[in-house]
Design a protein around this motif. Structure first.
Motif, PDB file in Angstrom:
ATOM      1  N   ALA A  86       0.847  -1.201   0.000  1.00  0.00           N
ATOM      2  CA  ALA A  86       0.000   0.000   0.000  1.00  0.00           C
ATOM      3  C   ALA A  86       0.873   1.237   0.000  1.00  0.00           C
ATOM      4  O   ALA A  86       1.925   1.272   0.654  1.00  0.00           O
ATOM      5  CB  ALA A  86      -0.917   0.009   1.219  1.00  0.00           C
ATOM      6  N   THR A  87       0.413   2.246  -0.749  1.00  0.00           N
ATOM      7  CA  THR A  87       1.119   3.532  -0.774  1.00  0.00           C
ATOM      8  C   THR A  87       0.142   4.638  -0.405  1.00  0.00           C
ATOM      9  O   THR A  87      -1.030   4.606  -0.780  1.00  0.00           O
ATOM     10  CB  THR A  87       1.703   3.823  -2.169  1.00  0.00           C
ATOM     11  OG1 THR A  87       0.660   3.770  -3.143  1.00  0.00           O
ATOM     12  CG2 THR A  87       2.773   2.807  -2.520  1.00  0.00           C
ATOM     13  N   LYS A  88       0.652   5.613   0.336  1.00  0.00           N
ATOM     14  CA  LYS A  88      -0.153   6.753   0.769  1.00  0.00           C
ATOM     15  C   LYS A  88       0.311   7.992   0.037  1.00  0.00           C
ATOM     16  O   LYS A  88       1.516   8.281  -0.009  1.00  0.00           O
ATOM     17  CB  LYS A  88      -0.026   6.943   2.279  1.00  0.00           C
ATOM     18  CG  LYS A  88      -0.878   8.077   2.834  1.00  0.00           C
ATOM     19  CD  LYS A  88      -0.692   8.235   4.340  1.00  0.00           C
ATOM     20  CE  LYS A  88       0.693   8.792   4.650  1.00  0.00           C
ATOM     21  NZ  LYS A  88       0.843   9.196   6.072  1.00  0.00           N
ATOM     22  N   THR A  89      -0.642   8.755  -0.537  1.00  0.00           N
ATOM     23  CA  THR A  89      -0.328   9.951  -1.307  1.00  0.00           C
ATOM     24  C   THR A  89      -1.147  11.121  -0.781  1.00  0.00           C
ATOM     25  O   THR A  89      -2.363  10.983  -0.590  1.00  0.00           O
ATOM     26  CB  THR A  89      -0.635   9.744  -2.808  1.00  0.00           C
ATOM     27  OG1 THR A  89       0.012   8.556  -3.263  1.00  0.00           O
ATOM     28  CG2 THR A  89      -0.174  10.931  -3.623  1.00  0.00           C
ATOM     29  N   SER A  90      -0.506  12.254  -0.591  1.00  0.00           N
ATOM     30  CA  SER A  90      -1.230  13.450  -0.149  1.00  0.00           C
ATOM     31  C   SER A  90      -1.979  14.056  -1.330  1.00  0.00           C
ATOM     32  O   SER A  90      -1.473  14.076  -2.454  1.00  0.00           O
ATOM     33  CB  SER A  90      -0.258  14.484   0.429  1.00  0.00           C
ATOM     34  OG  SER A  90       0.383  13.959   1.572  1.00  0.00           O
ATOM     35  N   LEU A  91      -3.192  14.572  -1.043  1.00  0.00           N
ATOM     36  CA  LEU A  91      -4.027  15.124  -2.106  1.00  0.00           C
ATOM     37  C   LEU A  91      -4.026  16.651  -2.129  1.00  0.00           C
ATOM     38  O   LEU A  91      -4.612  17.244  -3.035  1.00  0.00           O
ATOM     39  CB  LEU A  91      -5.465  14.617  -1.943  1.00  0.00           C
ATOM     40  CG  LEU A  91      -5.654  13.105  -2.127  1.00  0.00           C
ATOM     41  CD1 LEU A  91      -7.116  12.730  -1.883  1.00  0.00           C
ATOM     42  CD2 LEU A  91      -5.237  12.675  -3.529  1.00  0.00           C
ATOM     43  N   ASN A  92      -3.393  17.293  -1.143  1.00  0.00           N
ATOM     44  CA  ASN A  92      -3.315  18.753  -1.161  1.00  0.00           C
ATOM     45  C   ASN A  92      -1.999  19.191  -0.528  1.00  0.00           C
ATOM     46  O   ASN A  92      -1.266  18.389   0.062  1.00  0.00           O
ATOM     47  CB  ASN A  92      -4.513  19.388  -0.450  1.00  0.00           C
ATOM     48  CG  ASN A  92      -4.707  18.841   0.961  1.00  0.00           C
ATOM     49  OD1 ASN A  92      -3.764  18.335   1.571  1.00  0.00           O
ATOM     50  ND2 ASN A  92      -5.922  18.950   1.480  1.00  0.00           N
ATOM     51  N   LYS A  93      -1.724  20.467  -0.647  1.00  0.00           N
ATOM     52  CA  LYS A  93      -0.439  20.980  -0.176  1.00  0.00           C
ATOM     53  C   LYS A  93      -0.299  20.873   1.336  1.00  0.00           C
ATOM     54  O   LYS A  93       0.797  20.683   1.858  1.00  0.00           O
ATOM     55  CB  LYS A  93      -0.282  22.446  -0.604  1.00  0.00           C
ATOM     56  CG  LYS A  93      -0.132  22.618  -2.113  1.00  0.00           C
ATOM     57  CD  LYS A  93       0.057  24.087  -2.475  1.00  0.00           C
ATOM     58  CE  LYS A  93       0.207  24.261  -3.987  1.00  0.00           C
ATOM     59  NZ  LYS A  93       0.385  25.689  -4.358  1.00  0.00           N
ATOM     60  N   SER A  94      -1.410  20.981   2.030  1.00  0.00           N
ATOM     61  CA  SER A  94      -1.343  20.912   3.492  1.00  0.00           C
ATOM     62  C   SER A  94      -1.117  19.495   3.991  1.00  0.00           C
ATOM     63  O   SER A  94      -0.833  19.291   5.177  1.00  0.00           O
ATOM     64  CB  SER A  94      -2.641  21.465   4.096  1.00  0.00           C
ATOM     65  OG  SER A  94      -3.737  20.641   3.730  1.00  0.00           O
ATOM     66  N   GLN A  95      -1.255  18.533   3.070  1.00  0.00           N
ATOM     67  CA  GLN A  95      -1.066  17.112   3.397  1.00  0.00           C
ATOM     68  C   GLN A  95      -2.031  16.635   4.484  1.00  0.00           C
ATOM     69  O   GLN A  95      -1.765  15.679   5.199  1.00  0.00           O
ATOM     70  CB  GLN A  95       0.386  16.841   3.828  1.00  0.00           C
ATOM     71  CG  GLN A  95       1.398  17.153   2.740  1.00  0.00           C
ATOM     72  CD  GLN A  95       2.808  16.727   3.123  1.00  0.00           C
ATOM     73  OE1 GLN A  95       3.078  16.370   4.266  1.00  0.00           O
ATOM     74  NE2 GLN A  95       3.714  16.750   2.161  1.00  0.00           N
ATOM     75  N   ARG A  96      -3.211  17.285   4.553  1.00  0.00           N
ATOM     76  CA  ARG A  96      -4.198  16.873   5.552  1.00  0.00           C
ATOM     77  C   ARG A  96      -5.137  15.793   5.025  1.00  0.00           C
ATOM     78  O   ARG A  96      -5.810  15.136   5.786  1.00  0.00           O
ATOM     79  CB  ARG A  96      -5.025  18.078   6.023  1.00  0.00           C
ATOM     80  CG  ARG A  96      -4.218  19.154   6.734  1.00  0.00           C
ATOM     81  CD  ARG A  96      -3.470  18.632   7.947  1.00  0.00           C
ATOM     82  NE  ARG A  96      -4.314  18.011   8.932  1.00  0.00           N
ATOM     83  CZ  ARG A  96      -4.967  18.658   9.901  1.00  0.00           C
ATOM     84  NH1 ARG A  96      -4.863  19.969   9.984  1.00  0.00           N
ATOM     85  NH2 ARG A  96      -5.695  18.002  10.789  1.00  0.00           N
TER      86      ARG A  96
END
Length: 797
Positions: A157-167
């Protein structure tokens, strides 16, 4: 959400397709918060369930949030308060009452401590990303693939941030399934030769065959062998006797060698086959005090009766197991089922006694009360009416003539708001009262012979005779008094298929019409419209046959199918009694009617179902009055039909009358739906997506299509239609005469009933001139005439 936490907004499974991908998605431990969607397309961008949970947790306006400490304090106070009351109570009865009340209140507080307050239970917790759950999902997918024959799979599994704030993050599960192993050879090792012969004789039905490996196949094969054994006398056979060995090295190249091993019981050379030595039926098994019992034997069954005595012959017909038969688990379950169908016993238990080198079946039953009264109050809705209150009271007498018969007396009353037959804009109060006396016999009342009735006992054969009276008053239209009697046979194949044959149903109807309504009927007759005959005093006789097929869990609103086939022939007694046997001013009818109703529910997601229906019916009147009884016509429109049209006002075909008051400067014809539009033929279909929104609230999107037609011109005047349409069905034209409506709705599941609110809008109106029938582009500019708000009880189908 804390500063160091992230919100799971999306997830994806890559590397799999089809059912493998769907199953893998079902294993995901953590999913994003729910949004309202239709067929996978999000129509509400916000996470409504998470917001509901937050409102319950934090509170809003004058409603306080969830406080676990306060709940625990309240729980302790409740417990101490009731404990002091129990201690001070002077009688055991009071103590028990206080204990019950205390436990009920404590259960509510315990539920609140476990699940939060009501809003929190309706909603769902915020999907804060959890790395442990992600790893659990990886492990689960790998185990799942292994069970499907992918022994060398790789999952991460890989986790990717969807916005700049990484929230907010997305988790992608990457799957490399690897090679799919194949069952190439199967070997049976069965120590008991008799059992081996049984398996070989049923080898065609075995789930275990050459093909891609699936662990479920082994489970199905174990069940298959178990069912074979326990239905062939092997009473003590256990699933643990069936073992499998999987060898992936013997053949190589992803080929598997499967050994199915069936062991003998420890210390024994074979599995014992049990044969019934005797059957003992015991009534009043739950009675603890001493009762005088009588023991009688009938057809190798020993009946041990207590206070309640029943027909030994009929009970024997409902007991499929026989002395001298090999033990059968299926016939044991069928015996319980058939005895339960009698509605005389509150429980039926069957135990087998193997002591003393004998095999005895003990059937223990406990009776219901001989007399049972019940009453029901609620809301009901008939086709074309607004929901109204009803009240029913009934008395049931069991085992009336010592033959397990049931005699029922029912009385009912209901009030509805219904559109008039002649005026759609008027709402009339419909009052209905009635009563019925019925006799249900647990056999076919027909000279068939005892052996045949014994065979029919396995199909829950019943005969039912009923006599009823009803009174219906539609204010300002008519009063109808009806005497009805019917005799029917019913039988079923378990709970899946039910048959009802009604060789005789007779109704004598007296109709007293109000002067204005009588004039309306006379005007119809003057126009040559035979529909008026349906509202005269009448004598109706008919015979019918109905089949109901229920597969899956359709009745509970879950995935499944429902099929109903109905056929009826009317006027059967006219030839015996003559056309005027009940008076010259009484209408008699000759007709036949066929109806096919197909329904299905598919589960799309955990919270979403897709339901659809097809209803086709045809009726033909061939009597001298060329009319059907009122109840035998087909109608379209309303809350359980095409919901964008008023109840019973759609059709027939493309027939429509111009409402001269509303034609103004518009190029669209406004159709006058002033009276009911009956039809001889109906074709209607509905498609509905149902999604749970929050708590007891469910949303729906629906699409309805259909119409009614005439098969001969006798109910409309073509001169009233601007294009001269006569409403008659023609195969070359009927597709262009299908009305189409769509809409949105809400269902309120109140546990004791489901209230329904549907707003339907017209998309294709066959009453409009050819070339102008698509009206979907005018929904907002002409919303009133283009829409219909429906209030209903229960699901539409």
């Amino acid at each position: 959400m804390k500063d160091n936490e992230q919100l799971l907004a999306k997830y994806e499974v890559k590397g799999l397709s089809g059912s493998l991908k769907d199953d893998a998605k079902g294993l995901v431990e953590q999913t994003p918060n729910s949004r309202v969607s239709i067929m996978g397309v999000t129509i509400m961008p916000f996470t409504h369930l998470a917001h509901t949970y937050q409102l319950g947790q934090n509170g809003f306006l004058f409603i306080g949030g969830y406080n676990q400490e306060k709940t625990m304090v309240k729980k302790d106070k409740i417990q101490s308060k009731f404990e002091s009351k129990i201690e001070g109570a002077k009688t055991d009865e009071k103590k028990q009452r206080y204990r019950r009340r205390m436990l009920k209140k404590l259960d509510k507080k315990d539920k609140k401590l476990r699940e939060g307050n009501q809003l929190m239970r309706w909603g769902e917790e915020l999907a804060v990303y959890d790395e442990e759950k992600t790893q659990e999902t990886v492990d689960k997918i790998k185990v799942y693939l292994n069970s499907k024959g992918f022994f060398n799979s790789k999952v991460d599994a890989t986790k990717t941030s969807l916005n700049k704030s990484q929230r907010t993050v997305e988790v992608t599960y990457n799957v490399q399934p690897g090679s799919h192993y194949f069952i190439d050879s199967i070997e049976y090792i069965v120590e008991d030769t008799a059992l081996l012969t049984l398996i070989n004789n049923n080898i065609r039905n075995t789930p275990l065959r050459k093909g891609f490996y699936d662990q479920q196949i082994l489970s199905d094969e174990r069940d298959h062998v178990y069912n074979l054994a326990v239905n062939s006398g092997y009473f003590e056979f256990s699933k643990q006797n069936v073992l499998f060995e999987i060898d992936s090295t013997k053949l190589g190249d992803q080929k598997l060698y499967v050994r199915e091993i069936i062991r003998n019981p420890p210390g024994k050379s074979s599995h014992k086959i049990f044969t019934l030595d005797s059957i003992i039926f015991t009534s009043d098994a739950s009675v603890t005090q001493a009762v005088k019992r009588t023991i009688e034997v009938h057809d190798n069954v020993t009946f041990n009766f207590g206070q309640n005595k029943y027909s030994k012959k009929i009970l024997h017909w409902r007991i499929p197991i026989e002395k001298g038969d090999k033990y059968s688990r299926d016939r044991t379950i069928e015996t319980q089922r058939q005895l339960s169908y009698l509605d005389n016993f509150k429980f039926v238990n069957i135990n087998y006694d193997t002591t003393g080198n004998r095999f005895i079946a003990n059937i223990f039953t406990s009776p219901f009360d001989k007399y049972q009264t019940s009453n029901e109050f609620g809301f009901t809705q008939t086709h074309g009416a607004n929901p109204g209150p009803f009240f029913t009271v009934s008395l049931k007498n069991r085992n009336t003539f010592r033959g397990l018969e049931i005699v029922s007396i029912d009385a009912n009353a209901k009030l509805e708001g219904i559109q008039g037959v002649s005026e759609a804009d008027e709402r009339y109060s419909s009052r209905q009262y009635g009563g019925q006396l019925s006799f249900t016999f647990p056999q076919f009342l027909f000279p068939l012979g005892s052996s045949l009735k014994k065979q029919l006992g396995s199909y829950n054969a019943k005969s039912r005779l009923s006599v009823g009276l009803s009174y219906e008053q539609r204010i300002d239209e008519y009063i109808r008094r009806t005497i009805q009697t019917s005799f029917s046979y019913g039988w079923q194949v378990r709970d899946k298929i039910k048959y009802t044959l009604t060789p005789l149903q007779v109704s004598l109807i007296r109709s007293d019409n109000e002067p204005a309504f009588e004039q309306f009927l006379n005007d119809l007759e003057t126009q040559g419209n035979t529909y008026a005959n349906a509202f005269r005093s009448a004598f109706v006789s008919s015979a019918s046959f109905q089949v109901d097929l229920n597969l899956g869990d359709y009745a509970s609103g879950n995935q499944g199918n429902f099929v109903r086939l109905f056929g009826e022939s009317g006027g059967n007694l006219n030839g015996f009694l003559g056309e005027n046997a009940v008076g010259d001013d009484v209408q008699v009818f000759k007709f036949w009617k066929l109806n096919l109703d197909l329904r299905r529910i598919d589960r799309i997601t955990r919270r979403t179902n897709f339901a659809y229906r097809l209803n086709i019916g045809l009726a033909n009147a061939y009597g001298s009055n060329n009319a059907l009884p009122y109840e035998k016509y087909f109608f379209a429109g309303g809350s359980n039909s095409i919901r964008a049209w008023k109840p019973r006002r759609l059709g027939p075909g493309s027939f429509g009358v111009i409402d001269s008051l509303n034609t103004g400067g518009s190029d669209r014809i406004i159709v006058d739906f002033s009276r009911e539009q009956p039809g001889d033929l109906i074709i209607e279909s509905s498609f509905e997506i149902r999604q749970k929104l929050v708590g007891f609230l469910e949303g729906a999107f629906f699409l309805d299509a259909g119409n009614v037609w005439l098969i001969k011109g006798s109910s409309v005047d073509p001169s009233l239609d601007p294009e001269g349409d006569d409403g008659i069905f023609r195969f070359s034209e009927f597709m262009n005469e299908m009305a189409v409506g769509a809409g949105l709705g809400f269902r309120f599941d109140l546990s004791f009933l489901i209230m329904r609110l549907d707003l339907g809008v017209k998309l294709f109106d066959p009453a409009q001139p050819a070339g102008k029938r698509f009206v979907g582009d005018r929904i907002f500019s002409n919303f009133g005439p283009s829409s219909e708000l429906n209030i209903g009880i229960g699901y539409p189908f």
